[in-house]
Scaffold this motif. Structure first.
Motif, PDB file in Angstrom:
ATOM      1  N   MET A  68       0.838  -1.210   0.000  1.00 51.16           N
ATOM      2  CA  MET A  68       0.000   0.000   0.000  1.00 51.16           C
ATOM      3  C   MET A  68       0.868   1.252   0.000  1.00 51.16           C
ATOM      4  O   MET A  68       0.733   2.131  -0.816  1.00 51.16           O
ATOM      5  N   LYS A  69       1.820   1.237   0.935  1.00 53.09           N
ATOM      6  CA  LYS A  69       2.790   2.328   1.067  1.00 53.09           C
ATOM      7  C   LYS A  69       3.396   2.666  -0.298  1.00 53.09           C
ATOM      8  O   LYS A  69       3.542   3.826  -0.671  1.00 53.09           O
ATOM      9  N   ASP A  70       3.741   1.614  -1.043  1.00 53.40           N
ATOM     10  CA  ASP A  70       4.373   1.804  -2.326  1.00 53.40           C
ATOM     11  C   ASP A  70       3.411   2.485  -3.306  1.00 53.40           C
ATOM     12  O   ASP A  70       3.796   3.371  -4.059  1.00 53.40           O
ATOM     13  N   ALA A  71       2.148   2.059  -3.293  1.00 54.81           N
ATOM     14  CA  ALA A  71       1.133   2.663  -4.164  1.00 54.81           C
ATOM     15  C   ALA A  71       0.931   4.132  -3.787  1.00 54.81           C
ATOM     16  O   ALA A  71       0.791   4.997  -4.655  1.00 54.81           O
ATOM     17  N   PHE A  72       0.928   4.418  -2.486  1.00 53.00           N
ATOM     18  CA  PHE A  72       0.730   5.795  -2.033  1.00 53.00           C
ATOM     19  C   PHE A  72       1.908   6.681  -2.444  1.00 53.00           C
ATOM     20  O   PHE A  72       1.731   7.867  -2.737  1.00 53.00           O
ATOM     21  N   ASN A  73       3.103   6.096  -2.457  1.00 56.78           N
ATOM     22  CA  ASN A  73       4.280   6.883  -2.849  1.00 56.78           C
ATOM     23  C   ASN A  73       4.238   7.314  -4.309  1.00 56.78           C
ATOM     24  O   ASN A  73       4.980   8.191  -4.719  1.00 56.78           O
ATOM     25  N   LYS A  74       3.371   6.655  -5.091  1.00 58.40           N
ATOM     26  CA  LYS A  74       3.228   7.082  -6.481  1.00 58.40           C
ATOM     27  C   LYS A  74       2.287   8.274  -6.587  1.00 58.40           C
ATOM     28  O   LYS A  74       2.154   8.896  -7.626  1.00 58.40           O
ATOM     29  N   ILE A  75       1.612   8.580  -5.503  1.00 62.15           N
ATOM     30  CA  ILE A  75       0.670   9.699  -5.481  1.00 62.15           C
ATOM     31  C   ILE A  75       1.213  10.859  -4.642  1.00 62.15           C
ATOM     32  O   ILE A  75       1.109  12.010  -5.037  1.00 62.15           O
ATOM     33  N   LEU A 129       1.030   0.655 -15.872  1.00 62.51           N
ATOM     34  CA  LEU A 129       1.236   0.555 -17.324  1.00 62.51           C
ATOM     35  C   LEU A 129       2.667   0.895 -17.707  1.00 62.51           C
ATOM     36  O   LEU A 129       3.187   0.443 -18.718  1.00 62.51           O
ATOM     37  N   ILE A 130       3.274   1.769 -16.907  1.00 66.50           N
ATOM     38  CA  ILE A 130       4.643   2.210 -17.188  1.00 66.50           C
ATOM     39  C   ILE A 130       5.498   1.868 -15.984  1.00 66.50           C
ATOM     40  O   ILE A 130       5.097   2.101 -14.844  1.00 66.50           O
ATOM     41  N   LYS A 131       6.664   1.301 -16.247  1.00 70.66           N
ATOM     42  CA  LYS A 131       7.570   0.986 -15.147  1.00 70.66           C
ATOM     43  C   LYS A 131       8.528   2.140 -14.920  1.00 70.66           C
ATOM     44  O   LYS A 131       9.088   2.688 -15.863  1.00 70.66           O
ATOM     45  N   CYS A 132       8.690   2.487 -13.668  1.00 73.06           N
ATOM     46  CA  CYS A 132       9.591   3.588 -13.323  1.00 73.06           C
ATOM     47  C   CYS A 132      10.551   3.085 -12.255  1.00 73.06           C
ATOM     48  O   CYS A 132      10.133   2.582 -11.222  1.00 73.06           O
ATOM     49  N   LYS A 133      11.853   3.208 -12.552  1.00 76.62           N
ATOM     50  CA  LYS A 133      12.861   2.682 -11.628  1.00 76.62           C
ATOM     51  C   LYS A 133      12.919   3.472 -10.338  1.00 76.62           C
ATOM     52  O   LYS A 133      13.342   2.958  -9.308  1.00 76.62           O
ATOM     53  N   ASP A 134      12.552   4.755 -10.409  1.00 74.14           N
ATOM     54  CA  ASP A 134      12.755   5.618  -9.252  1.00 74.14           C
ATOM     55  C   ASP A 134      11.697   6.729  -9.262  1.00 74.14           C
ATOM     56  O   ASP A 134      11.856   7.743  -9.929  1.00 74.14           O
ATOM     57  N   VAL A 135      10.607   6.499  -8.527  1.00 73.51           N
ATOM     58  CA  VAL A 135       9.503   7.456  -8.525  1.00 73.51           C
ATOM     59  C   VAL A 135       9.945   8.805  -7.933  1.00 73.51           C
ATOM     60  O   VAL A 135       9.498   9.862  -8.361  1.00 73.51           O
ATOM     61  N   GLY A 136      10.869   8.759  -6.987  1.00 72.13           N
ATOM     62  CA  GLY A 136      11.384  10.003  -6.395  1.00 72.13           C
ATOM     63  C   GLY A 136      12.044  10.872  -7.454  1.00 72.13           C
ATOM     64  O   GLY A 136      11.784  12.075  -7.545  1.00 72.13           O
ATOM     65  N   ARG A 137      12.884  10.242  -8.285  1.00 74.80           N
ATOM     66  CA  ARG A 137      13.547  11.011  -9.343  1.00 74.80           C
ATOM     67  C   ARG A 137      12.541  11.465 -10.394  1.00 74.80           C
ATOM     68  O   ARG A 137      12.699  12.522 -11.003  1.00 74.80           O
ATOM     69  N   PHE A 138      11.513  10.668 -10.607  1.00 77.85           N
ATOM     70  CA  PHE A 138      10.470  11.082 -11.546  1.00 77.85           C
ATOM     71  C   PHE A 138       9.793  12.349 -11.021  1.00 77.85           C
ATOM     72  O   PHE A 138       9.612  13.319 -11.755  1.00 77.85           O
ATOM     73  N   ASP A 139       9.465  12.348  -9.746  1.00 72.01           N
ATOM     74  CA  ASP A 139       8.810  13.516  -9.153  1.00 72.01           C
ATOM     75  C   ASP A 139       9.716  14.756  -9.138  1.00 72.01           C
ATOM     76  O   ASP A 139       9.224  15.882  -9.084  1.00 72.01           O
ATOM     77  N   ASP A 140      11.027  14.525  -9.185  1.00 72.51           N
ATOM     78  CA  ASP A 140      11.949  15.672  -9.223  1.00 72.51           C
ATOM     79  C   ASP A 140      11.667  16.594 -10.415  1.00 72.51           C
ATOM     80  O   ASP A 140      11.998  17.784 -10.386  1.00 72.51           O
ATOM     81  N   PHE A 141      11.070  16.025 -11.468  1.00 73.39           N
ATOM     82  CA  PHE A 141      10.742  16.853 -12.635  1.00 73.39           C
ATOM     83  C   PHE A 141       9.800  17.999 -12.267  1.00 73.39           C
ATOM     84  O   PHE A 141       9.816  19.047 -12.889  1.00 73.39           O
ATOM     85  N   LEU A 142       8.943  17.764 -11.273  1.00 71.79           N
ATOM     86  CA  LEU A 142       7.953  18.774 -10.884  1.00 71.79           C
ATOM     87  C   LEU A 142       8.634  20.079 -10.498  1.00 71.79           C
ATOM     88  O   LEU A 142       8.064  21.150 -10.653  1.00 71.79           O
ATOM     89  N   VAL A 177      10.757  15.570   2.856  1.00 66.91           N
ATOM     90  CA  VAL A 177      11.303  14.288   2.382  1.00 66.91           C
ATOM     91  C   VAL A 177      10.450  13.803   1.206  1.00 66.91           C
ATOM     92  O   VAL A 177       9.291  14.183   1.070  1.00 66.91           O
ATOM     93  N   LYS A 178      11.041  12.974   0.372  1.00 66.70           N
ATOM     94  CA  LYS A 178      10.308  12.459  -0.786  1.00 66.70           C
ATOM     95  C   LYS A 178       9.263  11.450  -0.351  1.00 66.70           C
ATOM     96  O   LYS A 178       9.448  10.739   0.644  1.00 66.70           O
ATOM     97  N   GLY A 179       8.202  11.351  -1.122  1.00 64.24           N
ATOM     98  CA  GLY A 179       7.176  10.337  -0.865  1.00 64.24           C
ATOM     99  C   GLY A 179       6.358  10.641   0.380  1.00 64.24           C
ATOM    100  O   GLY A 179       6.354  11.770   0.893  1.00 64.24           O
ATOM    101  N   PHE A 180       5.669   9.616   0.836  1.00 58.88           N
ATOM    102  CA  PHE A 180       4.712   9.763   1.935  1.00 58.88           C
ATOM    103  C   PHE A 180       5.370   9.306   3.236  1.00 58.88           C
ATOM    104  O   PHE A 180       5.349   8.128   3.574  1.00 58.88           O
TER     105      PHE A 180
END
Lengths: 334, 334
Positions: free
Chosen positions: A1-8, A283-296, A110-113
């Motif tokens: 669950m934690k992992d799913a929440f970190n994508k949000i 649908l899309i695999k992302c190795k590092d959601v934290g780095r993805f969010d860095d784009f924001l 900090v990154k994520g939840f």
């Protein structure tokens, strides 16, 4: 669950408001008073070498704006050239603003939840300041602050969330209303003031009096968990109603972000929202959601210019945003 | 130069029309006459095992349409269920139609710009047929054919070219006119009758009398070289007039082709044209232009269905076209 929440949840932040005992609040300070405690806090935090100090009067507009985009300082502090300063940890997970609305505003992002982690991090800084500086504190009320809403713990626990599904289906207003009743605040984040960035929201506690720090962290965390679940359910519902068209849209957005030569902020955020939804839907695999969010933060004007090392007009930024996105996104998506 | 031209010329084809001496032309043949010479030619070509025969009456509509899409048979032959047949080499570079407009139509198609190679290939087949079958030949006129335009060498040398730049700038009508005066024909190729496939053209000689085979090959080759150079110049001119927008468009098309989940034939050809232009301009690297050009046939309905192994409606084909494109395009682009 934690992992799913970190994508949000993009990031979790704790902020503590503190003031020096016996000094007027910042808007009434004179130079001697201001610089006096600024030096003290600055020396205190920098003594083990892991913090850096930055006076608002000594950095240029692009640097200031970049700090605002990173949420390390407030737009208000950026405007205060005379006495404003920020002391940041090298990894920028901790920043302490001096002479903003309060004398001291301690913050950890900090990154994520993970509000708990942010709280532990800032607690260490806070304990050091409490032990070394006489703070304005009332046994009954708690910490005294410039604005009454912060009196008590002086704490704001906030979480930055990316909510494309709830936004697109128009469910945010009802959510805001429901949270208001639980003394929480939801506000849209607009880094560049663009409508299309409107998938980013900050959820935080409204008042800091009458609850312990731990209780506030728990109240906000519980609310965020519920919102995450709502976003996941909504995203799945939209997806299941039209899998083919949604998949096509998401995958095209990925294709465009990883290939386009010109990207406006507006288009970037539209495509980014699709890809983030794609990651959340699996649908899309992302190795590092934290780095993805860095784009924001990374694609915002001042951070782009700082990254490039030179000022750019809008057209130049759209080109650079595209090359920055191509280069960095391909590394983390597959 | 040759390499640059190969990015524009998709394939080169030589076709020779031949008829059996003493037999009426196909439209007047009876079954015994038709099958008689068909068996002879078929046995002759298959004797070393590298050819396969295929009777129109024995294959289904999808298989027929796939052969038409590959230009291995004509739409007319596909309609002739009774006596029509094709004998093809295993690699499909040579196909011999029986009972089309003429008794025998020998054809060789090779990838890229190489009419000479196609001519050498078909010559071997032709020599074998001449040596073993009595053909309708007149010492003065040459080979006799069903349609007077083919009398003489019976040869048509044609080149399939991809001309997005000349098409977009509206220069094709003038080109057609200029080539007509040199007794050449240019016609648009529409595999599925879609407007957007309109970047593909076939350039060929109009008459086959009064020139030797070698002369026809040379005349067509020279014309094609000039058209290639025109296309390259035009593409560079468009590109130089607006490098950023063109690069953006081309790269987005690459991103969409390699990621989309749904692709109509029309969109495919639009994006394909952009990417082909990008390869020609050196913006996109392609490991194998021949395999890239294979998409021009591979994404057409019957070939998609044959590839999948089952019939599909248009919606299903659009999905399969996208997955086929993603899978195969990523292997050759980088």
């Amino acid at each position: 669950m934690k992992d799913a929440f970190n994508k949000i949840v993009v990031s979790s932040r704790i902020r503590l408001a503190r003031n020096i005992a016996g000094l007027p609040f910042p808007q009434k300070l004179d130079g001697e008073q201001a610089f006096g405690f600024m030096k003290k806090i600055s020396d205190l935090l920098q003594e083990n070498g892991s913090f850096k100090a930055c006076l608002m009067s000594q950095i240029n507009d692009i640097e200031k704006r970049a700090l605002v985009e990173k949420h390390l300082i407030s737009p208000d502090l950026a405007k205060k050239n005379r006495y404003g300063a920020v002391i940041m940890s090298q990894d920028e997970s901790i920043s302490v603003m001096l002479n903003e609305e309060d004398h001291i505003r301690e913050q950890s992002i900090v990154k994520g939840f993970d509000l708990q982690l942010a709280f532990q991090k800032i607690k260490k800084v806070d304990q050091k300041i409490i032990a070394n500086v006489g703070l304005a504190y009332d046994d009954k009320l708690g910490f005294l602050t410039s604005c009454p809403t912060n009196v008590g713990t002086g704490m704001r626990a906030s979480v930055m969330m990316f909510l494309p599904a709830l936004t697109k289906t128009g469910k945010i207003p009802a959510l805001i209303k429901a949270l208001e009743q639980k003394r929480m605040t939801v506000r849209g984040i607009y880094g560049e003031g663009s409508e299309s960035e409107g998938y980013l929201y900050q959820v935080s506690n409204k008042i800091s009096l009458g609850f312990s720090e731990e209780e506030i962290v728990e109240i906000v965390s519980n609310a965020v968990e519920k919102i995450c679940q709502m976003e996941i359910d909504e995203a799945n519902a939209i997806f299941n109603a039209n899998k083919i068209a949604m998949t096509d849209r998401i995958m095209r957005s990925k294709g465009i972000l990883t290939n386009a030569y010109v990207l406006s902020t507006q288009e970037f955020f539209e495509r980014f929202a699709d890809v983030k939804l794609g990651i959340s839907l699996g649908l899309i695999k992302c190795k590092d959601v934290g780095r993805f969010d860095d784009f924001l933060v990374g694609v915002l004007p001042a951070n782009l210019m700082l990254n490039k090392g030179s000022a750019m007009n809008e057209t130049e930024r759209d080109l650079y945003r595209a090359s920055y996105t191509r280069e960095n996104l391909n590394k983390i998506l597959n």
